[in-house]
Each structure stands twice: as C-alpha cells, then as structure tokens.
Motif scaffolding. Structure first.
Motif, mmCIF file in Angstrom:
data_model
loop_
_atom_site.group_PDB
_atom_site.id
_atom_site.type_symbol
_atom_site.label_atom_id
_atom_site.label_comp_id
_atom_site.label_asym_id
_atom_site.label_seq_id
_atom_site.Cartn_x
_atom_site.Cartn_y
_atom_site.Cartn_z
ATOM 1 N N PRO A 4 0.730 -0.911 -0.013
ATOM 2 C CA PRO A 4 0.361 0.410 0.061
ATOM 3 C C PRO A 4 1.046 0.733 0.047
ATOM 4 O O PRO A 4 1.712 1.188 0.630
ATOM 5 C CB PRO A 4 -0.550 -0.097 1.249
ATOM 6 C CG PRO A 4 -0.126 -1.415 2.405
ATOM 7 C CD PRO A 4 1.092 -1.795 0.927
ATOM 8 N N LYS A 5 0.270 2.170 -0.726
ATOM 9 C CA LYS A 5 1.066 3.434 -0.399
ATOM 10 C C LYS A 5 0.955 4.350 0.472
ATOM 11 O O LYS A 5 -0.236 4.161 1.654
ATOM 12 C CB LYS A 5 0.170 4.593 -1.988
ATOM 13 C CG LYS A 5 0.542 3.548 -3.111
ATOM 14 C CD LYS A 5 0.376 4.521 -4.165
ATOM 15 C CE LYS A 5 -0.219 4.264 -5.546
ATOM 16 N NZ LYS A 5 0.597 4.835 -6.528
ATOM 17 N N LYS A 6 1.980 4.986 0.683
ATOM 18 C CA LYS A 6 1.908 6.162 1.806
ATOM 19 C C LYS A 6 0.368 6.906 2.163
ATOM 20 O O LYS A 6 0.007 7.560 0.781
ATOM 21 C CB LYS A 6 3.144 7.018 2.075
ATOM 22 C CG LYS A 6 3.778 6.050 2.403
ATOM 23 C CD LYS A 6 5.383 6.465 2.977
ATOM 24 C CE LYS A 6 7.002 6.224 3.178
ATOM 25 N NZ LYS A 6 7.597 7.235 3.317
ATOM 26 N N LYS A 7 -0.306 7.404 2.909
ATOM 27 C CA LYS A 7 -1.597 8.459 3.049
ATOM 28 C C LYS A 7 -1.094 9.528 2.888
ATOM 29 O O LYS A 7 0.274 9.799 3.814
ATOM 30 C CB LYS A 7 -2.028 7.532 4.522
ATOM 31 C CG LYS A 7 -3.280 8.578 4.465
ATOM 32 C CD LYS A 7 -4.024 8.343 6.068
ATOM 33 C CE LYS A 7 -5.025 9.224 6.160
ATOM 34 N NZ LYS A 7 -5.707 9.153 7.583
ATOM 35 N N THR A 8 -1.714 10.634 2.305
ATOM 36 C CA THR A 8 -1.638 11.648 2.020
ATOM 37 C C THR A 8 -1.812 12.445 3.467
ATOM 38 O O THR A 8 -2.720 12.000 3.826
ATOM 39 C CB THR A 8 -2.661 11.842 0.742
ATOM 40 O OG1 THR A 8 -1.656 11.389 -0.209
ATOM 41 C CG2 THR A 8 -2.149 13.568 0.046
ATOM 42 N N SER A 9 -0.580 13.647 3.768
ATOM 43 C CA SER A 9 -1.189 13.730 4.273
ATOM 44 C C SER A 9 -2.547 15.361 4.592
ATOM 45 O O SER A 9 -3.092 15.663 3.570
ATOM 46 C CB SER A 9 0.103 14.812 5.462
ATOM 47 O OG SER A 9 -0.190 16.242 4.214
#
Length: 58
Positions: A4-9
């Motif tokens: 999974p990609k990192k969550k956008t802030s």
C-alpha cells in the motif's frame, strides 16, 4: 508483492483543494466580468449573433 502507498497528509490534501478552488474562483470571476461587459455593451469581445448564424446557413 503489492504494497500500500503512504497516506497523503491532510495538509497536502487541503493545499491541493485550495489551489483547485482558487483556480475555479478566478475563472468564475472572469466569466462574470465578461458577461457584465457584454450586457453593458462596453465589451471588445466579438461573438456571433443569431442573425449572422442564419445568414451563413442560407
């Protein structure tokens, strides 16, 4: 394997939305200004009238 990609802030998300909204507001202001100038007759904007369109078809 899929990762999974990192969550956008939230701040980055809000920054992108603010940019999109700012662009939309500028375009809306331009359209309103053009419409007002056309209605008052002070416009240098050239647009086809209905009479010109019917003459072209004949």
């Amino acid at each position: 394997m899929a990762v999974p990609k990192k969550k956008t802030s939230k701040s980055k998300r809000d920054q992108r939305r603010a940019t999109w909204r700012r662009k939309a507001a500028v375009e809306a202001q331009k359209a309103l200004s053009l419409g007002k100038s056309i209605l008052t007759g002070r416009s240098t904007f050239v647009y086809p009238s209905k009479e010109e369109e019917t003459e072209d078809e004949e």
